[in-house]
Write a protein that holds these residues in place. Structure first.
Motif, mmCIF file in Angstrom:
data_model
loop_
_atom_site.group_PDB
_atom_site.id
_atom_site.type_symbol
_atom_site.label_atom_id
_atom_site.label_comp_id
_atom_site.label_asym_id
_atom_site.label_seq_id
_atom_site.Cartn_x
_atom_site.Cartn_y
_atom_site.Cartn_z
ATOM 1 N N VAL A 111 0.863 -1.188 0.000
ATOM 2 C CA VAL A 111 0.000 0.000 0.000
ATOM 3 C C VAL A 111 0.893 1.231 0.000
ATOM 4 O O VAL A 111 1.829 1.327 0.798
ATOM 5 N N ASP A 112 0.619 2.163 -0.884
ATOM 6 C CA ASP A 112 1.371 3.426 -0.963
ATOM 7 C C ASP A 112 0.426 4.479 -1.503
ATOM 8 O O ASP A 112 0.349 4.729 -2.703
ATOM 9 N N ARG A 140 -9.902 17.414 3.140
ATOM 10 C CA ARG A 140 -10.273 16.247 3.950
ATOM 11 C C ARG A 140 -9.408 15.056 3.528
ATOM 12 O O ARG A 140 -9.899 14.082 2.933
ATOM 13 N N PRO A 141 -8.110 15.096 3.823
ATOM 14 C CA PRO A 141 -7.201 14.061 3.316
ATOM 15 C C PRO A 141 -7.487 12.665 3.855
ATOM 16 O O PRO A 141 -7.252 11.681 3.145
ATOM 17 N N LEU A 142 -7.984 12.542 5.081
ATOM 18 C CA LEU A 142 -8.268 11.201 5.601
ATOM 19 C C LEU A 142 -9.443 10.566 4.867
ATOM 20 O O LEU A 142 -9.446 9.355 4.607
ATOM 21 N N ASP A 143 -10.429 11.363 4.501
ATOM 22 C CA ASP A 143 -11.528 10.844 3.686
ATOM 23 C C ASP A 143 -11.000 10.365 2.339
ATOM 24 O O ASP A 143 -11.449 9.336 1.809
ATOM 25 N N ASP A 144 -10.041 11.093 1.777
ATOM 26 C CA ASP A 144 -9.449 10.688 0.502
ATOM 27 C C ASP A 144 -8.733 9.346 0.633
ATOM 28 O O ASP A 144 -8.833 8.475 -0.240
ATOM 29 N N LEU A 145 -7.992 9.152 1.730
ATOM 30 C CA LEU A 145 -7.311 7.873 1.930
ATOM 31 C C LEU A 145 -8.317 6.736 2.061
ATOM 32 O O LEU A 145 -8.124 5.651 1.489
ATOM 33 N N ASP A 146 -9.375 6.953 2.810
ATOM 34 C CA ASP A 146 -10.412 5.920 2.947
ATOM 35 C C ASP A 146 -10.999 5.556 1.589
ATOM 36 O O ASP A 146 -11.214 4.372 1.283
ATOM 37 N N ARG A 147 -11.265 6.573 0.776
ATOM 38 C CA ARG A 147 -11.842 6.322 -0.551
ATOM 39 C C ARG A 147 -10.863 5.531 -1.419
ATOM 40 O O ARG A 147 -11.255 4.579 -2.115
ATOM 41 N N MET A 148 -9.581 5.883 -1.374
ATOM 42 C CA MET A 148 -8.588 5.176 -2.186
ATOM 43 C C MET A 148 -8.379 3.746 -1.705
ATOM 44 O O MET A 148 -8.156 2.835 -2.510
ATOM 45 N N LEU A 149 -8.464 3.522 -0.405
ATOM 46 C CA LEU A 149 -8.372 2.156 0.097
ATOM 47 C C LEU A 149 -9.554 1.317 -0.370
ATOM 48 O O LEU A 149 -9.404 0.123 -0.674
ATOM 49 N N ASP A 150 -10.736 1.926 -0.449
ATOM 50 C CA ASP A 150 -11.892 1.218 -1.002
ATOM 51 C C ASP A 150 -11.647 0.847 -2.462
ATOM 52 O O ASP A 150 -11.966 -0.269 -2.900
ATOM 53 N N LEU A 151 -11.076 1.775 -3.221
ATOM 54 C CA LEU A 151 -10.765 1.495 -4.619
ATOM 55 C C LEU A 151 -9.727 0.383 -4.740
ATOM 56 O O LEU A 151 -9.840 -0.496 -5.592
#
Length: 241
Positions: free
Chosen positions: A189-190, A198-209
């Protein structure tokens, strides 16, 4: 200016780091890991080279405390720095220089270290430490599960106050130690949100992807651990800035 968690799973199979800040592209400057050595972070008035110094020390069998103690010879301005180190096995350690912007400090547990500076208060690292303790107690975490847990630690810190200036960027890294030493370092993961409200929301979304993405054949990890080789030292300065 930043809050960070570095961690490993209880079986030492996975290493990871997550960081957030009201600074641009925090993931480029703060965390680093090498599967044959450990995971580290350098922040506050950041000296990125300190990551290399700590990882090299861990690679040669130094403890986390020894790796950090050796930084005094590498950086005359260590009072401005905040660093953390966690080897593959054994306790982690952290240092907050006397000139770091308050509030600044850290906590360490069996398989994690949390540090932060320019925070709203000590409750930020306390909340992150509690979240890390709870998440890492789960056996058999996958790379994606560890990444989610580390972002969860960041969110616990944010909910407790976070960076006193607000949010701008965040990042999460995870590697499997069975990958051994490779150049470039093989990361499961990188992911980074370099400039976001809202960078943490962005990380959550990318982890879902990423959870729905098909893994590339190049990401297959060997079944047995790859031992360190003497020639690996020649690659250190290329891998880390």
């Amino acid at each position: 200016m930043t809050y960070t968690v570095i961690a490993r799973t209880a079986d030492s199979r996975l290493l990871g780091a997550a960081t957030a800040s009201y600074s641009l592209a925090v993931g480029n400057a703060v965390p680093a890991l090498v599967p044959t050595a450990g995971v580290v972070a350098s922040q506050a008035w950041t000296n990125r080279r300190l990551r290399y110094e700590m990882l090299r020390a861990l690679h040669h069998g130094r403890t986390a405390e020894e790796a950090i103690a050796g930084l005094a010879d590498a950086d005359p301005d260590l009072a401005l720095r905040q660093v953390a180190a966690l080897p593959l096995r054994g306790p982690g350690a952290h240092l907050t220089g006397l000139s770091c912007t308050p509030w600044a400090g850290g906590v360490a547990g069996r398989d994690f270290v949390v540090i932060g500076n320019l925070l709203t208060g000590p409750e930020v690292v306390d909340a992150m430490g509690a979240a890390a303790e709870a998440a890492l107690s789960s056996p058999g975490l996958t790379s994606l599960e560890l990444a989610r847990a580390l972002v969860g630690c960041l969110r616990a810190g944010l909910d407790a106050g976070g960076d006193s200036r607000g949010q701008q960027s965040a990042a999460v890294l995870v590697a499997d130690t069975l990958a051994g030493f490779q150049y470039p370092v093989l990361l499961d993961v990188d992911l980074r949100a370099d400039d976001s409200p809202r960078p943490l929301d962005d990380l959550d979304r990318m982890l879902d992807l990423k959870a729905g993405a098909h893994p590339a054949p190049a990401e297959v990890v060997p079944r047995t651990e790859v031992p360190p080789r003497p020639e690996d030292d020649q690659l250190w300065s290329t891998v880390l800035s």
